[in-house]
Enzyme design. Structure first.
Site, PDB file in Angstrom:
ATOM      1  N   ARG A 224       0.549  -1.821   0.108  1.00 39.57           N
ATOM      2  CA  ARG A 224       0.298   0.195   0.603  1.00 39.57           C
ATOM      3  C   ARG A 224       0.632   1.408  -0.317  1.00 39.57           C
ATOM      4  NH1 ARG A 224      -3.806  -2.353  -1.864  1.00 39.57           N
ATOM      5  NH2 ARG A 224      -5.514  -3.223  -0.468  1.00 39.57           N
ATOM      6  N   GLU A 253      -3.654   7.521  -5.000  1.00 40.96           N
ATOM      7  CA  GLU A 253      -3.750   7.354  -6.495  1.00 40.96           C
ATOM      8  C   GLU A 253      -5.306   7.513  -6.552  1.00 40.96           C
ATOM      9  OE1 GLU A 253      -3.632   2.879  -5.890  1.00 40.96           O
ATOM     10  OE2 GLU A 253      -2.161   2.219  -5.195  1.00 40.96           O
ATOM     11  N   HIS A 271      -1.064   0.142 -10.319  1.00 40.62           N
ATOM     12  CA  HIS A 271      -1.431  -0.528  -8.798  1.00 40.62           C
ATOM     13  C   HIS A 271      -2.285  -1.920  -9.634  1.00 40.62           C
ATOM     14  CE1 HIS A 271      -4.025  -1.221  -4.596  1.00 40.62           C
ATOM     15  NE2 HIS A 271      -3.745  -2.164  -4.883  1.00 40.62           N
TER      16      HIS A 271
HETATM   17  C1  8YV Z   1      -6.745  -4.500  -5.720  1.00 44.69           C
HETATM   18  C2  8YV Z   1      -5.455  -4.780  -3.951  1.00 44.69           C
HETATM   19  O1  8YV Z   1      -8.251  -4.856  -5.003  1.00 44.69           O
HETATM   20  O2  8YV Z   1      -5.733  -7.575  -3.244  1.00 44.69           O
HETATM   21  C3  8YV Z   1      -5.914  -5.813  -3.359  1.00 44.69           C
HETATM   22  O3  8YV Z   1      -5.608  -5.512  -2.023  1.00 44.69           O
HETATM   23  O4  8YV Z   1      -4.954  -3.720  -4.017  1.00 44.69           O
HETATM   24  C4  8YV Z   1      -6.547  -5.419  -5.355  1.00 44.69           C
HETATM   25  O5  8YV Z   1      -5.984  -6.144  -5.532  1.00 44.69           O
HETATM   26  C5  8YV Z   1      -7.654  -4.698  -6.971  1.00 44.69           C
HETATM   27  O6  8YV Z   1      -7.285  -3.214  -7.737  1.00 44.69           O
HETATM   28  C6  8YV Z   1      -8.905  -4.513  -7.025  1.00 44.69           C
HETATM   29  O7  8YV Z   1      -8.812  -2.703  -7.558  1.00 44.69           O
END
Ligand code: 8YV
Length: 305
Positions: A224, A253, A271
């Site tokens: 993150r 983001e 991402h």
């Molecule tokens: C996002 C992610 O969920 O799994 C996670 O925690 O950050 C990613 O897989 C995905 O980009 C959908 O927005």
């Protein structure tokens, strides 16, 4: 028809599937009468489902997260109100670990920069300068959960010396535990961030840790944006006090600091850790299965508590 509130972008195929037996509305269209009936919120890993939103939805029973990370969900508020939260663990671990390794190799070997060198005709003027050796280098992994361990497994193939920082010692046979992040950074050529987001890990990678990583050190973040103090990272890149960075996640983001762009030693991706066709399909299926389980009164497949 049951009413589902969608809080972030998720694949259209998932929304289409849900729309066969539910009405799906977006947060921007949320009106007070709907607030009373919504019992499911569909969120993504980056979504904010805070106390304020939860309080607006008195009938909310399930927050289904399309992602493994749920740091944007106020778990305390959800739990207090008896709301279940599900996520999509395990199925995306390999992809995120693969991307971490790809970013590490790309930054160390300057793959993007080398391609741009060819594209602007540089090869006709002379050879591309040597870069940094990955095989046998010292890898520091921050966070030794599923993704951290998958990164370690891959790094073994590169004969890297693997150390890690985590809240507790995992007694790993293949990696050495460092209780101090600064000493992990001092003993790393590459630092890969795999820790979950949230208050506890916010700015774990600060000025001091980056200074300890040193002028040739590379930092990779597939976790993150909040885990790194982004201002400190920009400063470290600007002043060349670290060697490079590979970043898939950012503090705000989709905004990426200008100072991180167009640099030979920084690789940025939007991402995409879990973004392969197979994994996104598996994540969508798991979200659907959790929602169906809730709606039919069966046990949830991947509840977080
Ligand atoms: C996002 C992610 O969920 O799994 C996670 O925690 O950050 C990613 O897989 C995905 O980009 C959908 O927005």
């Amino acid at each position: 028809m049951p009413l589902i509130l969608r809080v972030n972008k998720v694949p259209q195929t998932l929304v289409d599937q849900l729309a066969l037996s539910n009405s799906v509305i977006e947060l921007v269209d949320l009106q007070p009468p709907d607030e009373q009936t919504i019992d499911i919120v569909l969120a993504s890993g980056e979504s904010i489902v805070d106390d304020e939103l939860i309080s607006r939805l008195p009938n909310l029973k399930l927050i289904a997260v399309f992602g493994v990370g749920y740091d944007g969900v106020d778990i305390h508020a959800a739990r207090q109100r008896g709301i279940f939260v599900t996520n999509t663990p395990d199925i995306l671990t390999a992809d995120v670990a693969d991307l971490a390794i790809a970013l590490m190799l790309n930054v160390a070997r300057r793959i993007n920069a080398a391609q741009q060198y060819i594209e602007r005709g540089g090869w006709h003027e002379g050879s591309f300068p040597p870069a940094f050796k990955v095989s046998g280098a010292r890898l520091g992994i921050v966070g030794f959960g599923r993704i951290g361990r998958a990164v370690a497994q891959r790094a073994q193939g590169f004969a890297m010396k693997i150390n890690y920082y985590a809240r507790s010692d995992h007694q790993s046979q293949d990696a050495t535990y460092y209780p101090s992040l600064v000493s992990l950074a001092e003993n790393s050529d590459v630092l890969i961030i795999c820790a979950s987001g949230g208050k506890e890990s916010r700015h774990l990678i600060n000025r001091e840790v980056l200074a300890a990583l040193g002028a040739e050190g590379i930092v990779i973040n597939v976790a993150r944006g909040s885990v790194i103090d982004e201002a400190a990272l920009v400063e470290a890149i600007d002043t060349e006090s670290i060697g490079g960075a590979g970043l898939d996640v950012f503090a705000d983001e989709p905004n990426v600091p200008q100072a991180l762009l167009n640099r030979d030693n920084v690789v940025v991706t939007p991402h995409i850790g879990s973004a392969t066709h197979a994994t996104r399909a598996a994540m969508a299926k798991l979200v659907l299965d959790n929602i169906s389980a809730y709606q039919s009164g069966s046990p949830l497949l991947t509840p977080i508590y």
